[in-house]
Write a protein that holds these residues in place. Structure first.
Motif, PDB file in Angstrom:
ATOM      1  N   UNK A  93      75.457  36.569  12.562  1.00  0.00           N
ATOM      2  CA  UNK A  93      76.578  36.603  11.521  1.00  0.00           C
ATOM      3  C   UNK A  93      77.745  36.090  11.975  1.00  0.00           C
ATOM      4  N   UNK A  94      77.792  35.319  12.926  1.00  0.00           N
ATOM      5  CA  UNK A  94      78.967  34.499  13.155  1.00  0.00           C
ATOM      6  C   UNK A  94      79.264  33.224  12.139  1.00  0.00           C
ATOM      7  N   UNK A  95      80.409  33.431  11.520  1.00  0.00           N
ATOM      8  CA  UNK A  95      80.556  32.617  10.272  1.00  0.00           C
ATOM      9  C   UNK A  95      81.043  31.097  10.907  1.00  0.00           C
ATOM     10  N   UNK A  96      81.433  31.039  12.013  1.00  0.00           N
ATOM     11  CA  UNK A  96      82.015  29.925  12.692  1.00  0.00           C
ATOM     12  C   UNK A  96      81.231  29.059  13.659  1.00  0.00           C
ATOM     13  N   UNK A  97      80.808  29.668  14.582  1.00  0.00           N
ATOM     14  CA  UNK A  97      80.369  28.796  15.581  1.00  0.00           C
ATOM     15  C   UNK A  97      78.681  28.499  15.274  1.00  0.00           C
ATOM     16  N   UNK A  98      78.059  27.487  15.416  1.00  0.00           N
ATOM     17  CA  UNK A  98      76.764  27.336  15.203  1.00  0.00           C
ATOM     18  C   UNK A  98      76.331  26.383  16.414  1.00  0.00           C
ATOM     19  N   UNK A  99      75.034  26.169  16.643  1.00  0.00           N
ATOM     20  CA  UNK A  99      74.303  25.786  17.800  1.00  0.00           C
ATOM     21  C   UNK A  99      75.028  24.484  18.130  1.00  0.00           C
ATOM     22  N   UNK A 100      75.334  24.412  19.557  1.00  0.00           N
ATOM     23  CA  UNK A 100      76.081  23.180  20.184  1.00  0.00           C
ATOM     24  C   UNK A 100      77.595  23.674  20.398  1.00  0.00           C
ATOM     25  N   UNK A 101      77.755  25.130  19.834  1.00  0.00           N
ATOM     26  CA  UNK A 101      79.207  25.449  20.279  1.00  0.00           C
ATOM     27  C   UNK A 101      80.367  24.857  19.326  1.00  0.00           C
ATOM     28  N   UNK A 102      80.034  24.173  18.186  1.00  0.00           N
ATOM     29  CA  UNK A 102      81.138  23.666  17.506  1.00  0.00           C
ATOM     30  C   UNK A 102      81.144  24.526  16.212  1.00  0.00           C
TER      31      UNK A 102
END
Length: 372
Positions: free
Chosen positions: A315-324
């Motif tokens: 559910x995180x709208x901001x951070x995706x794989x890689x921490x970006x």
């Protein structure tokens, strides 16, 4: 052996007979009280101040607040005074020594919960269970709908104006959060009620961030830290290792809608350390529940670290794989302005957006006054 106070999600409190598990909170007013931004004009270089106009000053110093056309609207809307007099001419020339005040009009803040559960309380500190969706301190759109305001109202009664005068003794008793949780993060928030508690609790958190030597144990008996924090999180995918140590630095990048920059995984950032322990794997849903102990305290550290290893929070709208951040290309700055003269809310996700699953589950600490 060091004794300690333990506060967890089940409100278990050791070394205390204090009342716990009560709830407080005041419903939010429809509009907040607005804000005043005061600037006293002075310069070490007099030449820099020659012929400086009102619009030049605000559109330069506060360019992250509004575009130039927005500032012109605010000036013409009688929202700025110079030495106590309303000025509506954007080209008014500022003199050294002048006092400028921008009056931000009251606005309706986004919806936020207002009830808070008390988990532990004594003369020096209080631990509360912060709900997801409630900001800790004032900032951005949230100037009144915060944990801090509810603590003020609990102590002093419902104060209608932030400019209401309080006695020095009352201010000393005012509970203050000594650390932050993201707006979308729920769980234990520790607040100080006295000056000595505020100083010592703040030093506990600072010591954990400044000392980045990785500790292989979270037991207080073998740990010189004054405080230990653990979180529960629901992440995407199946973690194959039962335990993961993440040592990824966290830095800042330019990002639309975040004036001071966005915290991300960065090789040139500050050292950051998180210890991840798998609690439960849901094969059918391809999700994992983890416990995370943070050995440093960077903003959004858990969200960034778990995303960095390929397991962003569900559910995180901001951070995706890689921490970006979750956007494919830079979003251009919007030069148009909203009704109040400020920038429109960015279309891209920002750190305060909720939806992710992260809970501050447990705090283990030495009492700031008894050291027990």
């Amino acid at each position: 052996m060091v004794t300690s106070i333990v506060v967890d999600q089940n409100a278990q409190c050791l070394s205390s007979s204090r009342q716990i598990n009560y709830v407080f909170g005041v419903p939010w007013p429809d509009l907040n009280d607005g804000l005043k931004y005061t600037d006293n004009i002075k310069s070490s270089n007099t030449q820099e101040m020659i012929d400086l106009t009102l619009i030049q000053f605000y559109s330069t110093k506060y360019r992250d607040s509004a575009p130039i056309l927005g500032w012109i609207q605010r000036i013409r809307n009688r929202q700025i005074t110079v030495d106590g007099e309303v000025v509506t001419d954007p080209d008014f020339t500022i003199r050294i020594g002048s006092k400028l005040v921008y009056n931000r009009l009251p606005w309706k803040e986004p919806n936020a919960p207002y009830t808070l559960q008390v988990l532990y309380e004594d003369e020096h500190m209080i631990a509360i269970n912060k709900p997801s969706g409630l900001q800790v301190l004032s900032g951005g759109l949230f100037q009144q709908r915060t944990v801090l305001h509810q603590l003020q109202w609990k102590t002093y009664g419902h104060i209608s104006s932030p400019h209401t005068c309080l006695s020095a003794s009352s201010r000393e008793q005012h509970p203050t959060p000594v650390h932050r949780l993201g707006r979308g993060t729920s769980g234990i928030l520790l607040c100080a009620k006295t000056k000595i508690a505020k100083s010592r609790l703040a030093s506990y958190f600072a010591d954990g961030t400044s000392s980045i030597t990785v500790r292989r144990t979270s037991r207080m008996e073998n740990d010189s830290r004054g405080i230990s924090k653990s979180y529960r999180a629901l992440v995407q995918g199946k973690l194959h290792q039962d335990e993961v140590q993440i040592e990824q630095p966290i830095g800042v990048m330019h990002y639309p809608g975040v004036a001071k920059g966005l915290y991300v995984a960065s090789s040139s950032g500050k050292p950051s350390s998180s210890k991840v322990l798998v609690l439960e794997r849901n094969i059918e849903r391809n999700e994992t529940i983890v416990q995370v102990e943070i050995l440093s305290g960077r903003p959004h550290q858990i969200r960034i670290h778990l995303a960095f290893i390929g397991h962003p929070l569900v559910g995180d709208p901001l951070y995706v794989s890689g921490g970006h951040p979750n956007y494919s290309q830079p979003v251009s700055e919007d030069a148009t302005f909203a009704k109040d003269g400020g920038y429109h809310r960015p279309a891209n996700p920002v750190p305060g957006d909720c939806g992710y699953h992260l809970h501050a589950h447990q705090l283990v600490l030495r009492h700031p006054t008894t050291n027990k």
